[in-house]
Design an enzyme around this catalytic site. Structure first.
Site, PDB file in Angstrom:
ATOM      1  N   ASP A  71       0.837  -1.200   0.000  1.00 33.19           N
ATOM      2  CA  ASP A  71       0.000   0.000   0.000  1.00 33.19           C
ATOM      3  C   ASP A  71       0.875   1.255   0.000  1.00 33.19           C
ATOM      4  O   ASP A  71       2.039   1.226   0.426  1.00 33.19           O
ATOM      5  CB  ASP A  71      -0.892  -0.026   1.241  1.00 33.19           C
ATOM      6  CG  ASP A  71      -2.043   0.960   1.144  1.00 33.19           C
ATOM      7  OD1 ASP A  71      -2.242   1.539   0.071  1.00 33.19           O
ATOM      8  OD2 ASP A  71      -2.756   1.131   2.152  1.00 33.19           O
TER       9      ASP A  71
ATOM     10  N   GLU B  30      -5.027   4.511  -5.944  1.00 33.43           N
ATOM     11  CA  GLU B  30      -5.885   5.102  -4.912  1.00 33.43           C
ATOM     12  C   GLU B  30      -6.180   6.565  -5.246  1.00 33.43           C
ATOM     13  O   GLU B  30      -5.447   7.204  -5.988  1.00 33.43           O
ATOM     14  CB  GLU B  30      -5.202   5.040  -3.552  1.00 33.43           C
ATOM     15  CG  GLU B  30      -4.895   3.649  -3.063  1.00 33.43           C
ATOM     16  CD  GLU B  30      -4.192   3.662  -1.716  1.00 33.43           C
ATOM     17  OE1 GLU B  30      -4.844   3.355  -0.716  1.00 33.43           O
ATOM     18  OE2 GLU B  30      -2.995   3.989  -1.681  1.00 33.43           O
TER      19      GLU B  30
END
Length: 957
Positions: free
Chosen positions: A853, A910
């Protein structure tokens, strides 16, 4: 096939190599990150090895049963910590003496409040896990029968499986040998204390004989070794609050206000605050903590002498006495009951000019056996009202020496008038200070207070002592008269002779006296440096006219100094403190001063020439400190930590005095306390928000503990959408706090604090369990379900059992592991790339998908991540924002996507918020997955289920 691991430095041709059967077993024995071994048994065996001239090969086995079988078959020479039974004695050879005595415990989850201590009625029907065929299972069955409750027993093959079943709610409790001081569980019953032995193969009588001889020699030379080692590993977990019985909880629900007597003149242990008139000191802090834990309310009754505390207790005029020594007041036996000690305070002897005299002074009620053991047959004892009265008697040559508590003596020695006296600590003698309870009190009260004292940690007590020792000493008229009798007599004579001359003389004498009081000080008895009283007095004088910002106050201490003491002894600890004081002195510039506050804590005044200049000097202090002989000879390194507070007159401070210095020191201490976990020496500059933040954080942590137990944290889900088709291909589960009082608490308010306190581990697992439950329920109902990604903190990567624990959770819900994805941030991975690679490979072996991430927010690259077995790369939103603003950034993004595609790694972007961003990404690669507000914000489960049922999400819908 088990693996044999030799400890570093163990190879030596003239030593016997003993094969130790080893299995992972919590505080008993474990494998460290670097591959060496630790725990009670390892420390014990290392000490035995010194006497037996042994070295060890630790041979790893999956569980206790296989380790026992290896010894029985002669594949290993030794297995420590085994219960004795006649059947086992026919299979293996036992050591002649036990290594230690331990009891078994019944443990529940820390946040499970259904069970009180020894709540036998509630124990009926409890699902209790045990190790199949173990002595713990046998003893718990007998314990249940003895107390008339019927649990449901569930057998497991390994300790790890037992822990997993309790953590995931399959079990209500587990019954096994005490787990040690780091146990994450609450103990609700203790039973069947029994000795634990070492065992050897039947044909290895030589090894057993050498072991027995070495342990006998160890016990002769160091009889306290086993006891201290047991306390270190198997003491109470004082990070938890105590658990009471149902009967004791019933008492707490209806208990009256309790009257507590205390000695008003025993600072810093107990005293009356001269400014507020309230009970203060260590005893007051202890009762504050007891009130927090139990809800009891107290009324405090001051006494002028300690003997009056005992009289009030014996007569039933008060319920509790503070600071009662367990070996005192033999005449009160039967009238007073005491708890265990909350503080062992060494005795101090203070002497005046005639140190060889036989006149001994002690405070009333202070004639302990330890004092009596230091007296000579010719000594004459005088009992005085208070410790201060004893000191005054020394000055007046009415006694030659006095005995008092060390902390009380140190506190009084800081007063200038006692500078002619000398003090020595009698380390072999101590007062065990306890809470005394009148015999007429409810016996449940004694048990409750005793358990609270048991759970009061040494670190908490040290903090209370430190803070109480900082209180300002009041100076009475008698103190001044006692210190300057000649001057005052001369003044009175001159007054009688000539009023005008006397007036002039008194004015000069007053100035000279005030100056002398400020200049006088007592030397710290350990380091030979300034006392705290002298530091406050002279530093406040120095700073009174100093411009703002010219100086700074430091609150300095040694990180993990207690662990150093425990490992190497107090002699090494004392030497280290003296060397640190000498180093501070050597590095002090003009107008810079320091004083030891208590233990390893120092107050330091430094000239302030900016942060960079300070850090340079702090680094030099760190370098010289770690080059001290006491550390280099032990091949040990320690860190210093310092809070820094600039001295200025902002926030309404008009003048600087001794009290203001304390306030600046408090601010520096807040800065010191804000330092988190770090492996290097660190200094932090105080700012106005630290105190308020500390108070707010403590309140939030307290609320968060209850919220975790009360199920206030829930998972929200944000969908991941395939750009080419708008099809939902997955979700990210995100923690949300739905507080009844505060509403929906923003994650940025609690996630950083949870990381700091370790609560994030429990939070991550709660969200993961909710994700597993959702997948299970959807599949059971025949509804479609996409993969769910869950975030995990860096703290999980430090746990070698994390992958297997996670897999056990998935199996307990009966869901396919391929429907779960684990997200680790880029920065977490880069902190320890080798460890991250090891953990990720184990997770991959168990079937999990791994996602990195926030890629692009740290310092990694695809090159550094190429060896990680990852499936998904989530690009940080900064990639997207920079690509919109320039062709160069867009080219970099194209390169990352292209390389990831060749490595067969899925790209998730994202922060997709606009149709233009989605179109740009689609043009780059139609296989990109998008996540962001363009498609959906994180939503509760019900709304997320509706999205999943629909299967697709249109942009901006």
């Amino acid at each position: 096939m088990p693996s044999a691991l030799a400890e570093d430095g163990a190879a030596s041709t003239d030593k016997r190599v003993v094969r130790v059967a080893f299995y992972e077993n919590g505080d008993y024995q474990y494998t460290k990150n670097e591959g060496t071994h630790g725990g009670f048994t390892v420390d014990y065996l290392n000490e035995v090895g010194r006497y037996a001239d042994w070295t060890y090969n630790f041979v790893s086995y999956p569980n206790w049963e296989s380790a026992f079988a290896a010894v029985q078959a002669g594949e290993a020479d030794l297995l420590p910590l085994v219960y004795f039974s006649e059947e086992r004695a026919r299979q293996v050879r036992f050591s002649s003496s036990p290594l230690c005595d331990l009891y078994s415990t019944l443990n529940v989850r820390e946040n499970d409040k259904r069970f009180a201590y020894e709540d036998f009625a509630a124990f009926t029907g409890m699902r209790v896990g045990v190790i199949a065929g173990s002595e713990d299972a046998r003893s718990f069955t007998a314990y249940a029968a003895e107390h008339g409750f019927t649990p449901e027993l569930v057998s497991y093959e390994t300790t790890e499986a037992l822990f997993d079943a309790l953590n995931n709610g399959t079990l209500d409790a587990i019954a096994m040998t005490h787990l040690g001081s780091n146990s994450p569980f609450r103990i609700v019953a203790q039973f069947d204390p029994a000795p634990l032995f070492a065992i050897f193969p039947l044909d290895r009588a030589d090894v057993a004989a050498e072991f027995d001889k070495a342990t006998d020699e160890l016990m002769l030379r160091d009889p306290d070794f086993a006891t201290l080692l047991c306390d270190r590993y198997f003491g109470i977990n004082t990070d938890q609050d105590p658990v009471f019985t149902a009967d004791e909880y019933a008492y707490l629900a209806s208990a009256p206000t309790l009257r507590v007597a205390y000695d008003a003149h025993r600072a810093p242990l107990a005293y009356t605050d001269p400014e507020t008139g309230a009970f203060a000191g260590v005893g007051a802090r202890l009762f504050e903590d007891i009130s927090r834990i139990t809800g009891l309310s107290f009324e405090f009754v001051p006494t002028e002498v300690h003997a009056e505390v005992m009289s009030l207790l014996a007569e039933g005029e008060v319920d509790i006495g503070c600071g009662v020594a367990r070996d005192l007041d033999h005449e009160s036996k039967g009238l007073i009951t005491t708890t265990g000690p909350y503080l062992r305070d060494p005795l101090a002897v203070v002497v005046g000019a005639n140190s060889d005299g036989n006149r001994v002074g002690v405070p009333q009620g202070f004639m302990s056996d330890d004092v009596a053991g230091n007296l000579r047959d010719t000594d004459e004892i005088t009992r005085l009202d208070t410790p201060k009265a004893c000191f005054d008697a020394l000055l007046a040559d009415e006694v030659d020496r006095v005995y008092v508590d060390t902390h009380v003596a140190s506190y009084l020695m800081a007063e200038p008038q006692y500078s002619p006296l000398s003090m020595a600590t009698l380390t072999n003698y101590a007062n065990d200070l306890s809470l005394g309870v009148t015999a007429s009190a409810d016996p449940r009260l004694v048990r409750i207070l005793d358990r609270c004292v048991q759970y009061t940690s040494e670190s908490k007590m040290t903090t209370w002592l430190s803070e109480s020792s900082l209180s300002v000493h009041p100076t009475s008229l008698m103190d001044i008269l006692r210190q300057y009798p000649l001057e005052i007599i001369l003044g009175l004579f001159l007054l009688f002779c000539c009023v005008s001359a006397v007036g002039y003389y008194l004015s000069r004498t007053k100035v000279r006296t005030a100056r002398r009081i400020e200049e006088l000080s007592f030397t710290d008895p350990l380091t030979g440096g300034w006392s705290l009283a002298r530091f406050r007095s002279l530093v406040s004088e120095q700073l009174r006219e100093a411009p703002d910002g010219r100086y700074a106050l430091l609150y300095l201490d040694i990180k993990r100094f207690k662990s150093f003491n425990a490992a190497f002894g107090y002699t090494a600890g004392y030497e280290l403190l003296k060397d640190l004081a000498r180093t501070l002195h050597d590095l002090s510039r003009e107008d810079e001063h320091f004083a030891r506050i208590t233990a390893d804590e120092f107050a330091v005044l430094v000239r302030w020439d900016g942060w960079d200049d300070f850090i340079t000097h702090f680094a030099e202090l760190d370098r010289r400190f770690n080059e001290l002989p006491v550390l280099t000879e032990l091949s040990h390194r320690l860190s210093l930590q310092a809070g820094v507070c600039l001295v200025d007159r902002t926030h309404g401070v008009e003048r600087i005095d001794a009290q203001t210095i304390m306030e600046f020191m408090d601010c520096a201490r807040y800065a010191r306390d804000s330092i988190g976990e770090t492996s290097q020496s660190t200094a932090v500059l105080y700012n106005d928000g630290m105190k308020e933040r500390d108070i707010a954080e403590r309140a939030l942590v307290a609320a968060a503990h209850d919220a975790l137990a009360g199920g206030e944290f829930t998972a929200f889900y944000q969908p991941k959408v395939e750009l080419a088709t708008n099809r939902i291909v997955g979700f990210e589960a995100l923690a949300r706090w739905e507080s009844p009082e505060r509403g929906l608490v923003p994650p940025d308010e609690f996630i950083p604090l949870f990381e700091k306190t370790g609560l994030v581990k429990e939070l991550d697992l709660q969200v993961f369990k909710q994700a597993c439950a959702r997948i299970h329920e959807r599949l059971e109902a025949g509804a479609p379900m996409a993969r769910i990604a869950c975030n995990f903190s860096r703290l999980h990567l430090l746990d070698d059992g994390f992958p297997d624990h996670l897999k056990a959770l998935v199996d307990s819900y009966g869901v396919p592991v391929e429907l779960l994805e684990l997200e680790l941030t880029e920065n977490i991975v880069m902190e320890d790339l080798d460890r991250a690679e090891s953990v990720c490979r184990r997770l991959k072996d168990l079937g999990f998908r791994i996602s990195i991430d926030d890629f692009g927010s740290g310092y990694s690259s695809l090159g550094t991540l190429q060896d990680l077995p990852i499936d998904v790369l989530k690009l940080d939103r900064t990639f997207l924002m920079s690509s919109e603003s320039g062709e160069r950034s867009k080219t970099i993004l194209e390169g990352v996507v292209g390389i990831a595609e060749r490595l067969h790694v899925t790209i998730v972007v994202e922060g997709v918020e606009t149709c233009e961003q989605a179109a740009m990404l689609l043009q780059l690669d139609d296989g990109i997955i998008a996540q962001g507000f363009l498609y959906s914000r994180p939503v509760p489960r019900a709304a997320s289920d509706q999205q999943m049922d629909a299967g697709v999400l249109e942009p901006g819908a």
